[in-house]
Design an enzyme around this catalytic site. Sequence first.
Site, PDB file in Angstrom:
ATOM      1  N   ASP A   1       0.852  -1.182   0.000  1.00  0.00           N
ATOM      2  CA  ASP A   1       0.000   0.000   0.000  1.00  0.00           C
ATOM      3  C   ASP A   1       0.894   1.241   0.000  1.00  0.00           C
ATOM      4  O   ASP A   1       1.783   1.349  -0.851  1.00  0.00           O
ATOM      5  CB  ASP A   1      -0.962  -0.067   1.200  1.00  0.00           C
ATOM      6  CG  ASP A   1      -1.940   1.076   1.278  1.00  0.00           C
ATOM      7  OD1 ASP A   1      -2.906   1.087   0.496  1.00  0.00           O
ATOM      8  OD2 ASP A   1      -1.729   1.977   2.122  1.00  0.00           O
TER       9      ASP A   1
ATOM     10  N   HIS B   1      -7.129  -6.231  -1.338  1.00  0.00           N
ATOM     11  CA  HIS B   1      -6.051  -5.272  -1.119  1.00  0.00           C
ATOM     12  C   HIS B   1      -5.049  -5.696  -0.055  1.00  0.00           C
ATOM     13  O   HIS B   1      -3.872  -5.388  -0.158  1.00  0.00           O
ATOM     14  CB  HIS B   1      -6.652  -3.922  -0.725  1.00  0.00           C
ATOM     15  CG  HIS B   1      -5.629  -2.851  -0.501  1.00  0.00           C
ATOM     16  ND1 HIS B   1      -4.869  -2.328  -1.526  1.00  0.00           N
ATOM     17  CD2 HIS B   1      -5.226  -2.204   0.633  1.00  0.00           C
ATOM     18  CE1 HIS B   1      -4.047  -1.405  -1.039  1.00  0.00           C
ATOM     19  NE2 HIS B   1      -4.246  -1.310   0.257  1.00  0.00           N
TER      20      HIS B   1
END
Length: 328
Positions: free
Chosen positions: A106, A305
Site C-alpha cells: 500500500d 487489497h
Amino acid sequence: MPPEPTAALRHRTVEAPAGRLHWAEQGTGPLVLLVHGFPESWYSWRRQLPALAAAGYRAVAIDVRGYGRSSKPAATDAYRMLDLVEDNVAVVRALGEESAVVVGHDWGSNIAAASALLHPEVFRAVGLLSVPYAPPGGPRPTDVFGRIGGPEQEFYVSYFQEPGRAEAEIEPDVRGWLAGFYAALSADTMPAEGEPDPHFVALGRQLRDRFPAGPLPAWLTEDDLDVYAGEFERTGLTGALNRYRNMDRDWEDLAPHRGAPITQPALFIGGALDASTTWMADAIDAYPTTLPALSASHLLDGCGHWIQQERPDEVNSLLTGWLATIQA
C-alpha cells in the site's frame, strides 16, 4: 546462514530523524525491511516475519512515522516522502547494516519504491505489494484526484486532504471504522459489483456509509482487530492521514526524478480484485520500462487489497523464492 524457524520476535526503538522509530525483528541473515501501509502497523507483517526468519533472513517490520510506537511529529509536512525514505535509511544504519531489500505494501509500496529510487546504494532490491510503481511526474496529484469524484461524490484521497475532517469521522469509533475499512477492500467481504464504491464519499456523507455491514474478513480475527484499534485509539489517525496530505509536496520534491525507472531487482505482487491493480493497470503494463530488472509480476486471483494478510502462504512463497534468486 541456517534458517531459524523458532527465532524469537524482538522489538526495538531507536533515535531517528522522526524522533524515534519502532520495529519488530525476527531471524538473522540478509536484511529485509518491511514497510506497511494505511491504516496498519508493523503487525500487518506478522505472517511474513517468521517465514522470512525461517528462510534465513533478518526480517524487520517498522512502524512508519506517525504510527504505533514510532514518533508522530506535529507538522503536516513532516510526513513527506523524502522524510520517510530517510527514516528507512536510518533503520538500516541503526541495524548495523550497509544494505537491505525493501518490501512495502500500500503506501509502504510507494515508500519502498522511493527508497530504492533515491538510495540505490542502500536498497539493493525492492518488493512492491498491491500498489504498482509509477515513476514521479504527471499532473499535480490533488488535481487528478479532484477530477475522479465528479459532481456527486468525492474520491477518498481528496476526502482525506483537509486536516481534521476524516479524523472527525474515524476517531469516535476507531474499531468499528477500521473493521469496515478492512472489510471494504477484502476479497471475501467487499461490496458486490454494482453496489456503491467504498472508495468514494457521497456529498455531505461519510466514507463509512459505504462500508459493508457484516462479518470480519476471514484474515482478520477479533484479536487482530483489537491490536490495530488499540494502536490507533492511542495515537489517533492524524499521523497516518498526513501521508495523504503530502502528495503535492512529494510531487514537487521528486520532480528531478520525473519518469525515472528503478533499476534494482524488483518484484510485484497484487490482488486481482484490488482497485489499486485495476486503476493502475497501465503502470503494470509499463514495467518493462519503469522496472527493467523486474523478476516477476504476480496477480493473485480472488485476492483483495490486504494481500500479505489475505494470502500469507502465497505471498511468503513468492517473497522467499524471489529473495533466493537475488541472493545468488
